[in-house]
Motif scaffolding. Structure first.
Motif, PDB file in Angstrom:
ATOM      1  N   TYR A  31       3.036  -0.996   6.806  1.00 26.12           N
ATOM      2  CA  TYR A  31       3.418  -2.157   5.863  1.00 26.12           C
ATOM      3  C   TYR A  31       5.103  -2.341   6.152  1.00 26.12           C
ATOM      4  O   TYR A  31       5.614  -3.423   6.489  1.00 26.12           O
ATOM      5  CB  TYR A  31       3.550  -1.850   4.463  1.00 26.12           C
ATOM      6  N   SER A  77      -0.580   3.661   5.601  1.00 28.53           N
ATOM      7  CA  SER A  77      -0.554   2.310   5.381  1.00 28.53           C
ATOM      8  C   SER A  77       0.942   1.715   4.765  1.00 28.53           C
ATOM      9  O   SER A  77       1.241   0.579   5.310  1.00 28.53           O
ATOM     10  CB  SER A  77      -1.683   1.860   4.327  1.00 28.53           C
ATOM     11  N   PRO A  95       0.733  -1.317  -0.063  1.00 28.25           N
ATOM     12  CA  PRO A  95       0.015   0.038  -0.076  1.00 28.25           C
ATOM     13  C   PRO A  95       0.685   1.311  -0.051  1.00 28.25           C
ATOM     14  O   PRO A  95       0.753   2.220   0.899  1.00 28.25           O
ATOM     15  CB  PRO A  95      -0.696  -0.104   1.209  1.00 28.25           C
TER      16      PRO A  95
END
Length: 279
Positions: free
Chosen positions: A45, A41, A35
């Protein structure tokens, strides 16, 4: 001295395990599509990837994020294809304010999340990035030849872009080369001058990552990541790709996207890692 170089010098590189696993982690964690275009995001991640591989060096893969950004921002993708001059796509994409803000937010988040580890910005070299950006703008075009003057001008654009990270506690700048862009002379390396000067100004370690040795003197580079010895390198780390049959010797480890089970990866990392060593 940069924290990255302090960690290297503490054990001549033997205590550092620098792991690159973006392609592997992308396949394992999110079906190949991280993402990247949402800062929160993307940070989550990257933190998840770090929790998985526990690299001694944290890397922000700038070019990978830019590629995803272009896929999701048609206006910028169209803008970089408006002029066919070699350096135009690179200049336009690096000047995009929204992209700069996005990358800065992720870098700030990584610094806050990993205070104890060196943080490195990874970007293509001034000789590699113009061709890469041009290919993103003109998919069907023949790969352009990047001459010395082009690399010199690209270095100025890249240096201006990197100033946006100057207030973040960055430890190193990694310039990665393609097979074709590895410097073939001292004059080739001199074209990176604007970027090298910026790294010195911010006290970032200057790191060159290359798939093969080049015909140049690397004595002005702080650290070289290479599978082969490089002339003049003051510090180097051997790059090696993890495979299914052996544990590589190199301390700069590349984990391929396919072909290895998560169990095999973890076993190999455990064999390479020195228990209790931290930087």
């Amino acid at each position: 001295m940069s924290r990255l170089l302090q960690c290297y010098d503490a054990g001549n590189g033997a205590q550092l395990l620098w792991i690159e696993a973006q392609d592997y982690a992308a396949q394992l964690l999110c079906g190949g599509t991280p993402p990247w275009t949402d800062a929160a995001s993307a940070l989550a991640y990257l933190n998840k990837v770090q929790g998985l591989i526990r690299s001694d060096v944290i890397v922000l893969p700038v070019a990978t994020i830019i590629a995803a950004w272009l896929e999701h921002h048609a206006d910028l993708r169209a803008a970089i294809a408006t002029k066919t001059r070699l350096l135009s796509p690179l200049k336009i994409v690096l000047g995009d304010s929204a992209l700069r803000t996005h990358l800065n937010q992720i870098a700030q988040g990584l610094r806050a999340s990993h205070r104890e580890r060196p943080l490195v910005l990874s970007v293509p070299s001034p000789r590699h990035w113009p061709a890469l950006a041009y290919a993103q703008a003109f998919v069907d075009a023949t790969s352009p030849v990047v001459e010395a003057d082009d690399a010199d001008a690209a270095s100025v654009y890249i240096a201006d872009f990197l100033r946006g990270f100057g207030e973040i506690d960055i430890d190193g700048l990694l310039l990665h080369e393609s097979t074709d862009s590895v410097p073939a002379s001292d004059e080739d390396l001199a074209c990176y001058g604007a970027v090298a000067n910026l790294a010195r100004h911010y006290r970032w370690a200057l790191v060159l990552q290359q798939p093969r040795a080049g015909d140049y003197d690397a004595s002005t580079i702080d650290l070289v990541l290479t599978p082969q010895p490089q002339r003049g390198a003051v510090r180097d780390m051997r790059s090696a790709t993890l495979d299914a049959t052996s544990v590589p010797v190199g301390r700069h480890l590349l984990i391929p996207a396919h072909g290895l089970s998560p169990e095999r990866v973890l076993e190999s990392l455990a064999a390479l890692r020195h228990d209790g060593v931290t930087c």
